[in-house]
Structures are given as structure tokens and as C-alpha cells.
Write an enzyme that holds these catalytic residues in place. Structure first.
Site, PDB file in Angstrom:
ATOM      1  N   TRP A 118       0.875  -1.186   0.000  1.00  0.00           N
ATOM      2  CA  TRP A 118       0.000   0.000   0.000  1.00  0.00           C
ATOM      3  C   TRP A 118       0.911   1.234   0.000  1.00  0.00           C
ATOM      4  CZ3 TRP A 118      -1.846   2.778   4.822  1.00  0.00           C
ATOM      5  CH2 TRP A 118      -2.884   3.675   4.530  1.00  0.00           C
ATOM      6  N   ASP A 134       0.013  -5.288   9.888  1.00  0.00           N
ATOM      7  CA  ASP A 134      -1.105  -4.430   9.501  1.00  0.00           C
ATOM      8  C   ASP A 134      -2.298  -5.333   9.176  1.00  0.00           C
ATOM      9  OD1 ASP A 134      -2.807  -2.524   8.539  1.00  0.00           O
ATOM     10  OD2 ASP A 134      -1.533  -1.870   6.875  1.00  0.00           O
ATOM     11  N   LYS A 183     -12.896  -1.541   7.211  1.00  0.00           N
ATOM     12  CA  LYS A 183     -13.486  -2.469   6.250  1.00  0.00           C
ATOM     13  C   LYS A 183     -14.300  -3.535   6.967  1.00  0.00           C
ATOM     14  CE  LYS A 183     -10.009  -0.574   3.798  1.00  0.00           C
ATOM     15  NZ  LYS A 183      -8.998   0.338   4.331  1.00  0.00           N
TER      16      LYS A 183
HETATM   17  C1  LMR Z   1      -6.958   1.444  -0.199  1.00  0.00           C
HETATM   18  O1  LMR Z   1      -5.850   0.908  -0.269  1.00  0.00           O
HETATM   19  O2  LMR Z   1      -7.642   1.675  -1.212  1.00  0.00           O
HETATM   20  C2  LMR Z   1      -7.521   1.788   1.142  1.00  0.00           C
HETATM   21  O3  LMR Z   1      -6.690   1.355   2.142  1.00  0.00           O
HETATM   22  C3  LMR Z   1      -7.897   3.209   1.263  1.00  0.00           C
HETATM   23  C4  LMR Z   1      -6.747   4.145   1.434  1.00  0.00           C
HETATM   24  O4  LMR Z   1      -6.730   4.886   2.414  1.00  0.00           O
HETATM   25  O5  LMR Z   1      -5.863   4.183   0.589  1.00  0.00           O
END
Ligand code: LMR
Length: 390
Positions: A126, A207, A242
Site C-alpha cells: 500500500w 497491519d 473495512k
Molecule cells: C486502499 O488501499 O484503497 C484503502 O486502504 C484506502 C486508502 O486509504 O488508501
């Protein structure tokens, strides 16, 4: 002063929300930001959340401050949901945070204060992971985790990176439903990771943002439980966004697992101090809702039923995607067995932008898709447009 500042790039994921909203084509498809969507494209409020909110509306008699730690019943019940029977076997201290991102930032701040310098991060991840840890003052040391072309976890590379780590380093792990790849570790792989972390003196920061969206609420926490019971210290960042559909309520927690109750208590005291000089106290509402649901058997059952239904919908779409895409990309048969909302398609940036401009299909340029953004009725059409790129 402000005119001396340089403009910052928009957050690529969040900017997609605006781009999608402004697109007036009626058949547009949003596979961008990670929120669950139902067959009508809505992100529903869970039935159990609505029921808990009705209870809170009637029973809440004050809006006075709760305190730096947050809602301690929320923390206790959430930790039991996350850690299961491991909760009784480790010393842990939790602090409620504004969402999972708040938990990750507080974790980063605590690690820096405790003397950590580096965090090992498997890529892709991420994008905000890197931003948060760098902002906290950690050096982000990356290693390859996933090969998009073959859709496989580069487990040997991950273990090599952990073997090379120095005592006192931190390693980021995704508890389940890896964002952005959906790739899962097997039980054996989790055990191997736990063993090398323990042997090398590396502290895991896990996480957990999608518990229940992978294989099940219990199954999705199994790897995490194996790790926290094998190592002397760990941090677990939990998001309720979520799993309870509470996105905008900013509901999460950071848990420090320590070798002794006294050390866990020290971690808590520092987390609270760090929160005080950052945002002071977390918002109350989402935690009150989760605490109410998890404190009531019938509400918990209803919440789980609805969550299980969401997971089943995503798994159905995964099967359709795998069947429709394996002709063009044989490796994408793996999408069926991946977990959670995301998979990472082997698309170029140009292909992603073409899908956006020609077909109003929205996803980040990394090629990550939020599978929950598909409606069953239109999935075939979208899949055909992906396949036509090859
Ligand atoms: C995502 O990866 O789409 C979610 O975790 C929302 C975000 O805050 O990026």
C-alpha cells in the site's frame, strides 16, 4: 510563508475518487479505492452497525472526553477478535486510533522513540505505508515480495531480506488480504517468517485491515497469531474500517505485544503520550459501535453473517475473473485463490489509462483492482475489456 511551499502531488488513490465522480458516462466502473461495494455499487452500513447506533442513540448520556487510550472495552473486545486464544498467552497493550492509518503512524512514532531506525517493507505494498513510516522518521528498506507477471509470492526473497536484517530492525507484514496483491502466505510460510523474526531479533509490525474478507475472521488472523506468540515483541495495527464498514468514522487501534506486562504498560504509556501531542484523543463513535456489536451475541452473529456474505460475493467475482482472464494471462488463474478485495493485474500504465479513457474503468496505474467494485451483471463485460488488451 505559504507562497514558498511547493505543490504536493495528489494522493493517487484518493484522487481517483474525484476523477471517477466527475466522469459522467453512465456505465463507469470504479475498481479504485478499497471500499466494499454490493451488487448495486453501494457501500452499505452493516445491519449490526445500524442496530448498535440505535442502542447508542438511546443510551449515550454524555459526550465528555473518553481519554487518550480510547474506549477500553472496544480495545479488549477487538484484541480478542484479532488475537483469539493467543490473547491469553501474550502481554498486550492497546490504544484506540483514528483508523488503521493512525495506528500505523503511532506505531512508527513509538518505534522511533524506542530506538528503531529501519523498517523492512516487501514491495509492492500500500503506497501510504512508505509515506507513513518515512514521516515517522524510519528508513524504509524495501525488498521484492511479489512477482506480478507470474502472480507469485517471492518467498525466498522475503526470507533472505529478513535474514539480512539487523537486530532492532522492524518488518512490516500484512496480516491477511495483502494490499495490493491479494497474495497469501501458507501456514508453513507464516511459521518460517515467525522463526526468522525471532532468531534475527526483528520486530514485526503487522497491519490487519481486512480481517474477514480473505478466508474468514479466524482464518485471516491465524498467521498473525502464530507470529505474536513466537516473538518477544510485536506491534499490531488494526483497522475497523473495512471489517465493520466504518470507513469515515476513523476507527482503529494499535496493540503492542511485549515480553512482560510491565513492558506492555510502558508501550501503552508512550503510545498515549504520542497521541496527546498529535491528535490528543481518537473519535468515539466507531469504537462505541464495534464495542456494542462485539459485546452482544446476536449482533456479533448478524455482523459475521453480513461480512461472510461480502466475502462470498468477492470470491464469486474472483472465480469469474480467473475464468475470464486465464486465456489472455495464464498466470491470472491465481486470482481465484487470492484473498480480500485486491488483485494486481499485469497491466502497463498506458493500458490502465486506456481502460479509463475508452471504457470508464477506473483503477490506480499500478494495475490494482478492487474486485468488490464489480457488479456480477457487468463483470463479464469488464473482464472482456481486460482480456482484449492482450
Ligand atoms: C486502499 O488501499 O484503497 C484503502 O486502504 C484506502 C486508502 O486509504 O488508501
Amino acid at each position: 510563508m505559504f507562497d514558498t511551499l511547493s505543490r504536493q502531488p495528489d494522493d493517487a488513490l484518493l484522487a481517483l475518487i474525484g476523477l471517477y465522480k466527475r466522469d459522467e458516462r453512465p456505465n463507469k466502473v470504479d475498481l479504485g479505492v478499497g471500499v466494499y461495494r454490493d451488487e448495486e455499487g453501494r457501500t452499505p452500513v452493516f445491519r449490526a452497525v445500524k442496530a448498535a447506533e440505535r442502542i447508542l442513540l438511546e443510551s449515550q448520556d454524555s459526550k465528555a472526553y473518553i481519554g487518550l487510550e480510547g474506549d477500553t472495552l472496544y480495545l479488549d473486545r477487538l484484541w480478542r477478535l484479532v488475537a483469539g486464544t493467543a490473547a491469553g498467552r501474550v502481554a498486550a497493550a492497546g490504544v484506540q486510533t483514528p483508523g488503521g492509518s493512525g495506528a500505523l503512524r503511532l506505531a512508527g512514532d513509538l518505534l522511533v522513540r524506542a530506538g528503531a531506525r529501519r523498517i523492512l517493507v516487501g514491495l509492492p505494498t500500500w503506497p501510504n505505508h512508505v509515506g507513513i513510516f518515512a514521516a515517522a522518521g524510519l528508513e524504509v528498506v524495501s525488498h521484492p515480495f511479489f512477482d506480478t507477471a507470474s502472480q507469485s509470492v517471492l518467498f525466498d526473497r522475503m526470507i533472505e531480506a529478513l535474514e539480512r536484517a539487523q537486530p532492532g530492525d522492524v518488518a512490516l507484514l500484512h496480516g491477511s488480504c495483502h494490499n495490493p496483491t491479494g497474495a497469501a502466505l501458507s501456514d508453513e510460510q507464516w511459521a518460517a517468517v515467525a522463526a526468522v523474526l525471532e532468531r534475527r531479533g526483528v520486530t514485526p509490525l503487522i497491519d490487519l485491515a481486512y480481517q474477514g474478507f480473505g478466508r474468514g475472521v479466524e482464518e485471516d488472523a491465524a498467521g498473525l497469531r502464530a507470529v505474536v506468540t513466537a516473538v518477544p515483541e510485536a506491534l499490531v495495527a488494526v483497522s475497523s474500517s473495512k471489517s465493520f464498514g466504518l470507513y469515515r468514522e476513523r476507527t482503529g487501534a494499535i496493540f503492542a505485544v511485549a515480553a512482560t506486562e510491565a513492558a506492555a504498560d510502558l508501550a501503552r504509556s508512550n503510545l498515549m503520550g504520542l497521541a496527546r501531542t498529535s491528535y490528543s484523543m481518537p473519535p468515539d463513535h466507531g469504537a462505541a459501535v464495534v464495542r456494542t456489536i462485539l459485546g452482544d451475541e446476536a449482533l456479533t452473529r448478524d455482523w459475521l453473517d453480513e461480512l461472510n456474505g461480502m466475502r462470498a460475493r468477492i470470491q464469486g467475482l474472483r472465480r469469474a475473473l480467473a475464468a475470464g482472464l486465464r486465456g489472455a494471462w495464464p498466470a491470472l488463474a491465481a486470482v481465484e485463490g487470492q484473498e480480500g478485495m485486491f488483485s494486481l493485474l499485469p497491466l502497463t500504465e498506458a493500458e490502465v489509462l486506456k481502460l479509463r479513457s475508452e471504457h470508464a474503468i477506473y483503477m490506480p496505474t499500478s494495475g490494482r483492482i478492487n474486485i468488490a467494485g464489480l457488479k456480477t451483471a457487468e463483470a463479464g463485460d469488464v473482464i472482456a475489456k481486460f482480456a482484449a488488451l492482450r
